[in-house]
Design an enzyme around this catalytic site. Structure first.
Site, PDB file in Angstrom:
ATOM      1  N   TYR A  90      21.966  34.123  41.045  1.00  0.00           N
ATOM      2  CA  TYR A  90      23.091  34.957  40.364  1.00  0.00           C
ATOM      3  C   TYR A  90      23.417  34.407  39.067  1.00  0.00           C
ATOM      4  CZ  TYR A  90      26.113  38.632  38.841  1.00  0.00           C
ATOM      5  OH  TYR A  90      26.730  39.811  38.066  1.00  0.00           O
ATOM      6  N   SER A 147      20.594  42.419  38.681  1.00  0.00           N
ATOM      7  CA  SER A 147      21.792  42.771  37.540  1.00  0.00           C
ATOM      8  C   SER A 147      21.613  41.373  36.784  1.00  0.00           C
ATOM      9  CB  SER A 147      23.060  43.147  38.489  1.00  0.00           C
ATOM     10  OG  SER A 147      23.885  43.544  37.417  1.00  0.00           O
ATOM     11  N   ASP A 193      20.993  54.413  37.127  1.00  0.00           N
ATOM     12  CA  ASP A 193      21.507  53.260  36.850  1.00  0.00           C
ATOM     13  C   ASP A 193      22.391  53.503  35.746  1.00  0.00           C
ATOM     14  OD1 ASP A 193      22.948  51.003  36.979  1.00  0.00           O
ATOM     15  OD2 ASP A 193      21.268  49.585  37.473  1.00  0.00           O
ATOM     16  N   HIS A 231      22.690  51.708  40.797  1.00  0.00           N
ATOM     17  CA  HIS A 231      22.766  50.176  40.575  1.00  0.00           C
ATOM     18  C   HIS A 231      22.584  49.380  42.062  1.00  0.00           C
ATOM     19  CE1 HIS A 231      23.181  46.619  38.078  1.00  0.00           C
ATOM     20  NE2 HIS A 231      23.903  46.116  38.750  1.00  0.00           N
TER      21      HIS A 231
END
Length: 717
Positions: free
Chosen positions: A478, A558, A642, A677
Site C-alpha cells: 500500500y 487504491s 466507484d 471502491h
C-alpha cells in the site's frame, strides 16, 4: 484435512510446479477510439487521447465497458481451474463469522454471518435471553449490493440510526428506528457522505455531507464538506449547518462527534487526508460559541475522553509517534497542553473503556497493548494471545468488561472477553474453519531499500515449502496516507497459501507503521521511495529463492493500485503478473474527481509547481506506458460505481496498455457492475472476483491445473 508425508508433499508440489508448454489464449481487444485532447502544464503539452472515458454517464463509455468485460470474461472462462478455485473459496468461506459484541441500552449487539451471506447481519440479545435479528442488510436489495455502512445508538439505546450504501457508493442514506420495536421513526435522509452519526440526546444527531455536485455524482468534484444537525421529526431540508457553510469554514472533510457524557460537541476540519483543525462547543449552554482547540492543520489531533472540563487528546503535534495530552476546555489551546502519556519510539493508537486508557503500540507492525488509569499510572501490559494484531480495546466508561479481537496472517480472527479490573480474559468465540493455522508460518524479515532504509516485511506460507524459486508468490503493498498494514487473516489469502503460494506484505514508507516521519518519507517528491521499497521487497523474495520473476505477482488496491501501476511501468521485467485494483493511475488529473483533491497532502498536484508536475508525470502509471514494451500479464480491476477512485483511472490505463503492450501477455480489465471502491461488496461477488484474480495469476505463471491437487481432491471428496 488428511495428513501426508512432507516428502510426498514436496514431490507433488514440485511436479505440479513444472510449467507446461501450451498455446496461449488469443485476446482480441476491443477497439478504443482516440481523441485529440491536450493539456498544457508549464509549457509542456500532455496528450490525453482517452479523456472521453472519464464520462461515466455516456452511452459510449457504457458500450466500452461491456465490450471490455466480454473480452475479459471470455479469457477467464477458458482458465481450466477457475471453477475449482471458486468452489474451494465457497467451501472455505462457508463458516460462521462473529464480530466482537458491544452493549447498547439493555441489549448486547453483535454482527454475524452464517457463512455465505452477502452481508453481515446485526443480532442482539438481552442478558441470557435468545438472540434475535436486529437488522438484516441481506433484505435491503435482491442482489446483495445494498450494504449497512454505519450504525449509531442513542446513549440510552432506545433509538438507532443506520446508514446504507447502494451499489458500493460513498453516498449514504440514513434511517432512524426505535430499537425496542424496530419500527422506522424516520425514512430516509439522503446524500450523507464521509460521515458517521453522532447523537445529541434522543432528539437528533450530527452528520456530514457535501452539496450534491453538478454533473455526475460518481465523478464530479466535491470539496466543501458541511456538518449538519438533524432534529427528529423535521424535514431534512431544515437541517441546521453547524460548521462548514461559509467560505471561511470551507474544508474538504468535516466531522462532528459528541462526548460520551454528551456535554461537548467536537468538530474536526481538514483540507486533506492528513492534519486537522479542532473545535469544541459546550452543548449544555445553548448560547455557547465554538471554542478553538487547534486553528492549524499541522497535526492529527482528536479528543478521546473528558472528565468534566478536563480533556484528553491524542495528537502527533510535536510527537510523530503520537501521545496523549490533557488540557481544560475553558482554554484548550496547545500552549496549555500537558503530557499525560508521553510519546514513545512506537506508534500509538489509544482508546478508553471501563474507566481506563488502553494504548496500543505498533512494534514493527505487531500489537502491544498497555493499560493506564486516569492518573496516568501504568496498570499492566496486556499479554496478548500471540504475535499479531489486536483490536477493540475500548468501551463505555461504566463497562466492567468488553471484547477485543486478535488475528494474524495465518490465524483466523477470534474474540476475547476482557475484565478491566483484573486484566484477565477468556476466549469468547473462535471460528470453526477448514483451515489449520499450525500448518502455516509467518516470518518477519528486514531488507534494505534502494537508499539503504531498513524495511520490514512479513512472509507467510505453508510449512515445508522448498525455497527453490518456483513458489507462486503475491507481493501485496500500500504505502500511503499514514495507513499501517498489520497482520490479519484473510480467507482468500488462505486459499492462496493452501495452494503452496507465498504471501508477502512489506511495510513501505508512506504508511504509518513508524509514525509521521515514515509517512512523510513516502509523500509528494519523496513518493518514489515507496516504489523503491516495493521493488526492493520483490528483489529480496527473488534473491532469497522464495520465488522468481516467472512466479511473482504484485498486487495492491487504491493507493496500492498506484503502487502496482508505477512498479510495473518502471520495472516490467521484475514480475510475471500485475494486479492493480481500483488504482489511482492518472496522477495529473486525480484531484479533479470527487474528493481527490484531498489526497494532495500525499501526492501534490500537477498545478502546484513546475517541479511537482514534472515529478508526478515522471511516475504517473498512465503517462509512463512505453510503446513496444513487454509488460507483465495484467488484470486491472475496478467497479463502475466507484466514486472514490473513479473507474476512469483504470479505463484509461487499460486502453493505453492494450495499445502499447507487445508480446503474448494479456492486458485485461475486469469491471464489476453495480459496485464501488470495495467496502460492502457482497460475498458472492467477492468470491467470483478472487476466483478470477487467482485463476488469472496462476494461469499466467504457467499452471494448467491447481498446484496443490491433494487439497482439491480432499475438498471434492
Amino acid at each position: 484435512m488428511r495428513k501426508i508425508g512432507v516428502f510426498l508433499l514436496v514431490l507433488i508440489f514440485a511436479a505440479c510446479n513444472i510449467k507446461k508448454e501450451r498455446n496461449p489464449i488469443i485476446v482480441n481487444y476491443p477497439n478504443t477510439k482516440k481523441v485529440d485532447t491536450v493539456d498544457t502544464y508549464f509549457g509542456t503539452e500532455v496528450k490525453d487521447p482517452y479523456r472521453w472515458l472519464e464520462d461515466d454517464r455516456s452511452t459510449e463509455t457504457e458500450a466500452w465497458v461491456k465490450a471490455q468485460n466480454k473480452t475479459t470474461f471470455g479469457y477467464l472462462d477458458r482458465i481450466p481451474f477457475r471453477d475449482d478455485l471458486k468452489n474451494r473459496l465457497e467451501k472455505l468461506w462457508n463458516y460462521e463469522k462473529l464480530g466482537s459484541p458491544f452493549k447498547e441500552g439493555d441489549y448486547t449487539y453483535f454482527y454475524k454471518n452464517d457463512g455465505l451471506q452477502n452481508q453481515y447481519v446485526v443480532y442482539r440479545k438481552k442478558d441470557e435471553g435468545e438472540e434475535e435479528v436486529f437488522l438484516d442488510p441481506n433484505t435491503f436489495s435482491e442482489d446483495g449490493t445494498t450494504s449497512l455502512m454505519g450504525l449509531s445508538f442513542t446513549k440510552d439505546g432506545s433509538k438507532a440510526a443506520y446508514l446504507i450504501s447502494e451499489g458500493g457508493s460513498d453516498w449514504r442514506k440514513g434511517i432512524v428506528i426505535h430499537t425496542q420495536t424496530k419500527e422506522i421513526v424516520e425514512d430516509t435522509l439522503v446524500d450523507i457522505k464521509f460521515s458517521s452519526i453522532s447523537w445529541k440526546g434522543n432528539d437528533g444527531f450530527f452528520y456530514s455531507s457535501y452539496d450534491k455536485p453538478k454533473g455526475s455524482e460518481l465523478s464530479a468534484k466535491t470539496d466543501q464538506h458541511k456538518l449538519y444537525y438533524h432534529k427528529l421529526g423535521t424535514p431534512q431540508i431544515e437541517d441546521q449547518v453547524v460548521f462548514g457553510g461559509t467560505s471561511k469554514q470551507k474544508h474538504r472533510y468535516v466531522g462532528g462527534y459528541v462526548s460520551e457524557d454528551e456535554r461537548y460537541l467536537f468538530i474536526s476540519a481538514s483540507t486533506s487526508t492528513s492534519g486537522n483543525k479542532l473545535y469544541l462547543k459546550d452543548l449544555m449552554d445553548p448560547a455557547a460559541k465554538l471554542v478553538t482547540v487547534l486553528d492549524d492543520t499541522e497535526s492529527d489531533t482528536s479528543v478521546i475522553e473528558n472528565v468534566g472540563t478536563k480533556l484528553y487528546l491524542v495528537t502527533n503535534r510535536n510527537a510523530p509517534n503520537k501521545k496523549i495530552v490533557v488540557t481544560d476546555a475553558t482554554n484548550p489551546v496547545p500552549e496549555n497542553w500537558k503530557d499525560f502519556i508521553p510519546e514513545t519510539e512506537n506508534v500509538l493508537t489509544a482508546g478508553t473503556g471501563g474507566g481506563y486508557f488502553f494504548t496500543e503500540y505498533m512494534v514493527d507492525a505487531i500489537s502491544k497493548v498497555l493499560q493506564y488509569d486516569y492518573e496516568g499510572t501504568l496498570i499492566r501490559e496486556v499479554e496478548l494471545p500471540g504475535v499479531g494484531s489486536a483490536g477493540g480495546f475500548g468501551g463505555k466508561k461504566e463497562d466492567r468488561e468488553f471484547y477485543f479481537s486478535f488475528t494474524n496472517y495465518n490465524t483466523p480472527g477470534s474474540s476475547y472477553k476482557y475484565n478491566v479490573k483484573t486484566g484477565k480474559y477468556s476466549q469468547y468465540w473462535k471460528p470453526e474453519i477448514d483451515f489449520d493455522p499450525s500448518d502455516y508460518e509467518s516470518k518477519q524479515v528486514f531488507y534494505a531499500s534502494k537508499d539503504g532504509t531498513r524495511v520490514p516485511m512479513i512472509i507467510t506460507y505453508k510449512k515445508g515449502i522448498e525455497r527453490n524459486g518456483k513458489n507462486p508468490t503475491i507481493l501485496y503493498g500500500y504505502g500511503g496516507f499514514n495507513i499501517s498494514l498489520t497482520p490479519y487473516f484473510s480467507i482468500v489469502n488462505a486459499i492462496w497459501m493452501e495452494q503452496g503460494g507465498v504471501y508477502a506484505v512489506p511495510n513501505l514508507r508512506g504508511g504509518g507503521e513508524y509514525g509521521k516521519k515514515w509517512h512523510i518519507a513516502g509523500t509528494k517528491m519523496k513518493k518514489q521511495n515507496v516504489f523503491d521499497d516495493f521493488i526492493a521487497a520483490a528483489e529480496y523474495l527473488i534473491d532469497n529463492n522464495y520465488t522468481s520473476k516467472e512466479y511473482l505477482a504484485i498486487r495492491g488496491g487504491s493507493n496500492g493500485g498506484l503502487l502496482v501501476g508505477a512498479t510495473m511501468t518502471q520495472r516490467p521485467d521484475l514480475m510475471q503478473v500485475a494486479l492493480p485494483a481500483v488504482g489511482v493511475l492518472d496522477m495529473l488529473r486525480y484531484h479533479t474527481f470527487t474528493a481527490g483533491a484531498g489526497w494532495a497532502y500525499d501526492y501534490g498536484t500537477a498545478e502546484e509547481s513546475k517541479e511537482m508536475f514534472a515529478y508526478l508525470k515522471g511516475y504517473s502509471p498512465l503517462h509512463n506506458i512505453k510503446e513496444g514494451t513487454k509488460y507483465p500479464a495484467t488484470l486491472i480491476t475496478t467497479g463502475d460505481h466507484d466514486d472514490r477512485v473513479v473507474p476512469a483511472h483504470s479505463f484509461k490505463f487499460s486502453a493505453e496498455l492494450q495499445e502499447k503492450q507487445i508480446g503474448k501477455n494479456p492486458t485485461l480489465i475486469r469491471i464489476e457492475t453495480n459496485a464501488g471502491h470495495g467496502a460492502g461488496t457482497p460475498v458472492s461477488k467477492t468470491i467470483e472476483q478472487y476466483a478470477d484474480i487467482f485463476g488469472f495469476t496462476l494461469y499466467n505463471m504457467g499452471f494448467e491445473e491447481l498446484p496443490n491437487q491433494t487439497v482439491l481432491k480432499e475438498f471434492k471428496d
